[in-house]
Design a protein around this motif. Structure first.
Motif, PDB file in Angstrom:
ATOM      1  N   UNK A 118      34.952  43.881  30.891  1.00 25.28           N
ATOM      2  CA  UNK A 118      35.463  42.970  31.908  1.00 25.28           C
ATOM      3  C   UNK A 118      35.819  43.723  33.185  1.00 25.28           C
ATOM      4  N   UNK A 119      36.334  44.947  33.063  1.00 30.12           N
ATOM      5  CA  UNK A 119      36.704  45.745  34.234  1.00 30.12           C
ATOM      6  C   UNK A 119      35.486  46.060  35.088  1.00 30.12           C
ATOM      7  N   UNK A 120      34.351  46.336  34.444  1.00 31.86           N
ATOM      8  CA  UNK A 120      33.130  46.611  35.206  1.00 31.86           C
ATOM      9  C   UNK A 120      32.697  45.367  35.988  1.00 31.86           C
ATOM     10  N   UNK A 121      32.783  44.201  35.361  1.00 33.83           N
ATOM     11  CA  UNK A 121      32.402  42.966  36.047  1.00 33.83           C
ATOM     12  C   UNK A 121      33.349  42.664  37.204  1.00 33.83           C
ATOM     13  N   UNK A 122      34.637  42.825  36.954  1.00 35.21           N
ATOM     14  CA  UNK A 122      35.642  42.526  37.971  1.00 35.21           C
ATOM     15  C   UNK A 122      35.507  43.471  39.158  1.00 35.21           C
ATOM     16  N   UNK A 123      35.358  44.749  38.881  1.00 40.55           N
ATOM     17  CA  UNK A 123      35.249  45.739  39.958  1.00 40.55           C
ATOM     18  C   UNK A 123      34.006  45.497  40.798  1.00 40.55           C
ATOM     19  N   UNK A 124      32.915  45.112  40.161  1.00 40.66           N
ATOM     20  CA  UNK A 124      31.685  44.790  40.895  1.00 40.66           C
ATOM     21  C   UNK A 124      31.890  43.576  41.795  1.00 40.66           C
ATOM     22  N   UNK A 125      32.579  42.556  41.291  1.00 34.40           N
ATOM     23  CA  UNK A 125      32.842  41.357  42.095  1.00 34.40           C
ATOM     24  C   UNK A 125      33.720  41.675  43.291  1.00 34.40           C
ATOM     25  N   UNK A 126      34.709  42.523  43.106  1.00 37.46           N
ATOM     26  CA  UNK A 126      35.595  42.896  44.215  1.00 37.46           C
ATOM     27  C   UNK A 126      34.822  43.692  45.260  1.00 37.46           C
ATOM     28  N   UNK A 127      33.997  44.631  44.798  1.00 33.50           N
ATOM     29  CA  UNK A 127      33.215  45.442  45.730  1.00 33.50           C
ATOM     30  C   UNK A 127      32.253  44.579  46.547  1.00 33.50           C
ATOM     31  N   UNK A 128      31.656  43.568  45.902  1.00 33.11           N
ATOM     32  CA  UNK A 128      30.635  42.749  46.569  1.00 33.11           C
ATOM     33  C   UNK A 128      31.219  41.596  47.375  1.00 33.11           C
ATOM     34  N   UNK A 129      32.345  41.031  46.908  1.00 34.87           N
ATOM     35  CA  UNK A 129      32.823  39.782  47.500  1.00 34.87           C
ATOM     36  C   UNK A 129      34.249  39.838  48.034  1.00 34.87           C
ATOM     37  N   UNK A 130      34.886  40.999  47.943  1.00 30.36           N
ATOM     38  CA  UNK A 130      36.244  41.111  48.454  1.00 30.36           C
ATOM     39  C   UNK A 130      37.291  40.820  47.395  1.00 30.36           C
ATOM     40  N   UNK A 131      38.531  40.694  47.822  1.00 30.35           N
ATOM     41  CA  UNK A 131      39.680  40.561  46.927  1.00 30.35           C
ATOM     42  C   UNK A 131      39.496  39.421  45.933  1.00 30.35           C
ATOM     43  N   UNK A 132      39.934  39.658  44.698  1.00 29.80           N
ATOM     44  CA  UNK A 132      39.776  38.678  43.634  1.00 29.80           C
ATOM     45  C   UNK A 132      41.076  38.557  42.833  1.00 29.80           C
ATOM     46  N   UNK A 133      41.277  37.386  42.267  1.00 28.61           N
ATOM     47  CA  UNK A 133      42.388  37.140  41.350  1.00 28.61           C
ATOM     48  C   UNK A 133      41.825  36.836  39.969  1.00 28.61           C
ATOM     49  N   UNK A 134      42.662  36.934  38.972  1.00 27.83           N
ATOM     50  CA  UNK A 134      42.221  36.653  37.606  1.00 27.83           C
ATOM     51  C   UNK A 134      41.639  35.251  37.490  1.00 27.83           C
ATOM     52  N   UNK A 135      42.236  34.300  38.179  1.00 25.95           N
ATOM     53  CA  UNK A 135      41.782  32.914  38.045  1.00 25.95           C
ATOM     54  C   UNK A 135      40.419  32.664  38.687  1.00 25.95           C
ATOM     55  N   UNK A 136      39.869  33.662  39.398  1.00 24.49           N
ATOM     56  CA  UNK A 136      38.521  33.520  39.940  1.00 24.49           C
ATOM     57  C   UNK A 136      37.441  33.686  38.876  1.00 24.49           C
ATOM     58  N   UNK A 137      37.853  34.141  37.703  1.00 25.82           N
ATOM     59  CA  UNK A 137      36.883  34.420  36.646  1.00 25.82           C
ATOM     60  C   UNK A 137      37.067  33.445  35.489  1.00 25.82           C
ATOM     61  N   UNK A 138      35.963  32.842  35.083  1.00 28.39           N
ATOM     62  CA  UNK A 138      35.982  31.895  33.970  1.00 28.39           C
ATOM     63  C   UNK A 138      35.394  32.589  32.749  1.00 28.39           C
ATOM     64  N   UNK A 139      36.171  32.637  31.671  1.00 33.83           N
ATOM     65  CA  UNK A 139      35.719  33.309  30.465  1.00 33.83           C
ATOM     66  C   UNK A 139      36.446  32.739  29.264  1.00 33.83           C
ATOM     67  N   UNK A 140      35.844  32.898  28.112  1.00 33.97           N
ATOM     68  CA  UNK A 140      36.503  32.485  26.872  1.00 33.97           C
ATOM     69  C   UNK A 140      36.990  33.693  26.077  1.00 33.97           C
ATOM     70  N   UNK A 141      36.730  34.902  26.604  1.00 36.25           N
ATOM     71  CA  UNK A 141      37.107  36.113  25.889  1.00 36.25           C
ATOM     72  C   UNK A 141      38.606  36.372  26.047  1.00 36.25           C
ATOM     73  N   UNK A 142      39.297  36.495  24.914  1.00 31.48           N
ATOM     74  CA  UNK A 142      40.728  36.788  24.910  1.00 31.48           C
ATOM     75  C   UNK A 142      40.961  38.162  24.276  1.00 31.48           C
TER      76      UNK A 142
END
Length: 385
Positions: A118-142
């Motif tokens: 998840x960290x790799x996905x999140x970091x890629x999204x931040x690098x490409x699209x700017x600041x992100x919050x947890x609620x920007x990501x939809x997932x069922x993984x807990x």
């Protein structure tokens, strides 16, 4: 060096620069000055009448409003959120040293494969699209989060952002209520500070000295002594070298078994502390800098304080969110306040006074009325609540 308990108490209270004692910080600039002077303001999300970090600054800065801290953290960026005493607002000039610590965290901490993915996905999204919050990501993984019990309830991306922040790969760039947004450090920190590197010796020396200055008087029995995640023997060895070089002074406090330490830069104030007004009371926030060391409260003030938010209700002595009342140099009691913002009310639910005099009660009443004005609520007494 030997000092009296009264001398230690006067120094510790004077170091706080509370408005009630003549503190001079005012407005937006005062918030910046307060954070720099204090070294760290502990951030906590619990909001019974006001959050800890806002209470800390309200007690010290004339005209304080919560948005002023947000301005320093997210607009002017004179401060940022990082870990020392806990999660704190700290001066931005400390970034190179805390960045070293965060890099060490990354080298030593191994999250679960789910969090790493998840960290790799999140970091890629931040690098490409700017600041992100947890609620920007939809997932069922807990995954199993810090506050989870037997069942894993934390969203993987939330845990990933916590991991990335802990290891310095992202910083908090803004908040929407308690929802954090994260961005890359190089987009938040100035180029000069971002490029500045320190080695291990510089980091350890800086953190121990900043700790000693922030605490005023400290003792090695404290579990977070030195703000260093290192064996206590290493921290005490460094402390001894600072004593030998004259940068720290060991103190014997009259009537106190524990040995305390004071940074040499604070000795003039220790020997001649400012006069403390006894007119106005302070409701000391539960994680206020004055309360960071509960043993010190016993040693200098003869005051036993336990923040009972994590104590089961049946075992609480006072209540869920009870804070000390300071008048002059004495902790004179405890107060339980609760805000009902839907009804526009601030209730004094309980008041316990160790020094129950008309002067103390009048000071408490004035402080409660001023707090209600700050919160834009109507104050009600226990009989009215």
């Amino acid at each position: 060096m030997k000092i009296t308990r009264e001398q230690a108490r006067s120094f510790m209270v004077g170091r706080q620069r509370y408005q009630a004692h003549g503190g001079k910080w005012q407005g937006q600039e005062g918030v910046r000055e307060a954070i720099r002077f204090l070294g760290a303001v502990q951030i906590d999300p619990i909001n019974v009448y006001e959050r800890n970090h806002h209470s800390v600054l309200y007690n010290r800065v004339a005209g304080y409003r919560p948005e002023m801290l947000e301005t320093e953290l997210y607009t002017t960026k004179s401060a940022f959120e990082s870990w020392c005493n806990a999660l704190c607002a700290v001066p931005m000039e400390q970034y190179p040293y805390l960045a070293y610590k965060m890099r060490q965290n990354r080298a030593s901490y191994q999250p679960s494969p789910e969090v790493l993915d998840a960290a790799r996905r999140v970091l890629s999204a931040i690098a490409d699209h700017g600041a992100q919050a947890s609620r920007n990501f939809v997932t069922s993984t807990k995954v199993h989060g810090w506050w989870d019990g037997a069942v894993s309830k934390t969203k993987a991306e939330k845990a990933a952002l916590d991991y990335l922040h802990y290891t310095g790969q992202v910083l908090i760039s803004s908040r929407d209520g308690q929802h954090r947004r994260y961005d890359l450090p190089e987009r938040i920190v100035s180029p000069a500070l971002f490029a500045q590197e320190v080695d291990e010796a510089e980091y350890r020396l800086f953190m121990l000295e900043r700790f000693l200055i922030a605490y005023g008087l400290s003792q090695t029995g404290l579990f977070r002594f030195g703000w260093l995640e290192t064996p206590k023997t290493n921290a005490t060895r460094l402390l001894k070298s600072l004593i030998d070089s004259g940068r720290v002074t060991a103190l014997e406090v009259e009537g106190v078994k524990r040995k305390y330490y004071c940074h040499a830069s604070l000795l003039p104030e220790l020997m001649s502390p400012p006069s403390i007004s006894e007119e106005d009371a302070v409701f000391v926030a539960p994680l206020d800098n004055l309360l960071w060391d509960r043993d010190r409260l016993v040693d200098f003030f003869g005051f036993h304080y336990r923040w009972e938010v994590y104590v089961p209700a049946a075992k609480r002595v006072y209540g869920y969110y009870v804070v000390p009342v300071l008048l002059g140099e004495r902790l004179v009691g405890r107060i339980e306040l609760k805000a009902n913002r839907e009804q526009g009310l601030l209730a004094v639910q309980n008041l316990w006074l160790d020094y129950d005099t008309t002067k103390v009660r009048d000071a408490v009443a004035r402080a409660a009325a001023e707090l209600a004005d700050y919160l834009k609520l109507r104050l009600i007494s226990p009989e009215q609540s």
